[in-house]
Design an enzyme around this catalytic site. Structure first.
Site, PDB file in Angstrom:
ATOM      1  CB  CYS A  83      -0.989  -0.038   1.159  1.00 40.77           C
ATOM      2  SG  CYS A  83      -2.335   1.182   1.000  1.00 40.77           S
ATOM      3  CG  HIS A 194      -4.339  -3.563   2.234  1.00 41.45           C
ATOM      4  ND1 HIS A 194      -3.470  -3.106   3.193  1.00 41.45           N
ATOM      5  CD2 HIS A 194      -4.911  -2.461   1.689  1.00 41.45           C
ATOM      6  CE1 HIS A 194      -3.513  -1.785   3.245  1.00 41.45           C
ATOM      7  NE2 HIS A 194      -4.376  -1.369   2.333  1.00 41.45           N
ATOM      8  CD  GLU A 196      -2.637  -6.293   4.829  1.00 41.33           C
ATOM      9  OE1 GLU A 196      -2.953  -5.110   5.057  1.00 41.33           O
ATOM     10  OE2 GLU A 196      -1.924  -6.631   3.852  1.00 41.33           O
TER      11      GLU A 196
END
Length: 212
Positions: A83, A194, A196
Site C-alpha cells: 500500500c 492488501h 493480508e
C-alpha cells in the site's frame, strides 16, 4: 522451518494484520521501530503502510528507515512494500502537496481519477475487491502463484504511475482506468492491494514472497 522476515513499524497504519498473515504463511517475524535496531543482513524486509504519503515519508526519515530501505534493496535480498509502502518507493507524490519519496523507482503517485472513462463519478477512495490483470509475466515474482482474474482488496485514493512500463506487474480496472496494482524490479516487489486482507490469493502472494 520458519522463514525470517523483518517488518518495519514506523507508526503508519495497523501492522497487526500483516504480522498475523506473515506468521500464518510460515514467517518468523521480527518487528523494528528504529533503523538502529534493524539488521541489514535480514533475509527479507517488508514495509507496510496505511495513510498519507507525506506522513509516511516524514516518519521513515525521522526513524532512519529511508536510508536503511535504500541500502537493503541494494543487497539484492527480497523486499516487499504494501500500500503506502509501495507508493514511497517512487520519486514523489502529489497527495496533499508535493512530497519526495525514496526514489527507488521512477514515477509519481497521483490521485485515482474521480470519474470513470465515461465521465461518471465513482467512489473515492477506491475500496473493494478487483480482479488482477497481468501487465507483465508473473513467473519468478510474488504473483507467481496467482492467476489473472484473482480478486484482491484495495483501500486507497492515490496510486503509483511508474515511468517505466516494465515495472508494472499487474493492474486492476476501475471503470476503464488501469490502476497499478503491483510492481516488480529485480528483488523489489510492491503491491497497492492488501495481501493480508485478500483471502487465499493474498496468502499465496505472501507465501511466494517468503519463498523468493
Amino acid at each position: 522451518m520458519s522463514v525470517p522476515v523483518t517488518v518495519i513499524d514506523y507508526g503508519i497504519g495497523n501492522q497487526l494484520n500483516v504480522l498475523r498473515a506473515l506468521e500464518h504463511c510460515g514467517a518468523a517475524v521480527r518487528v523494528v521501530q528504529r533503523a538502529s535496531a534493524a539488521d541489514l543482513d535480514a533475509p527479507r524486509l517488508v514495509l507496510p503502510g496505511v495513510g498519507a504519503f507525506g506522513d509516511a515519508m516524514a516518519e521513515l526519515r525521522a526513524r532512519g528507515f529511508d536510508d536503511l530501505v535504500r541500502r537493503f534493496v541494494q543487497t539484492g535480498r527480497p523486499f516487499l512494500g504494501i500500500c503506502v509502502g509501495l507508493q514511497v518507493l517512487f520519486e514523489r507524490s502529489e497527495e496533499m502537496g508535493r512530497h519526495e519519496g525514496l526514489g527507488l523507482l521512477r514515477g509519481e503517485v497521483r490521485a485515482v481519477p474521480a470519474t470513470g472513462v465515461d465521465g461518471r463519478p465513482h467512489r473515492i477512495p477506491h475500496i473493494g475487491w478487483r480482479p488482477l490483470v497481468p501487465a507483465a509475466p508473473w513467473d519468478g515474482t510474488m504473483l507467481a502463484d496467482a492467476h489473472a482474474g484473482d480478486r484482491v482488496y484495495f483501500v486507497h485514493s492515490f496510486s503509483a504511475q511508474p515511468a517505466d512500463p516494465g515495472v508494472r506487474l499487474a493492474d486492476v480496472d476501475y471503470d476503464g482506468h488501469a490502476i497499478c496494482a503491483a510492481v516488480h524490479r529485480d528483488n523489489l516487489h510492491g503491491c497497492q492491494f492488501h495481501p493480508e486482507r485478500s483471502a487465499g490469493t493474498g496468502l499465496a502472494v505472501l507465501r511466494r514472497f517468503l519463498a523468493l
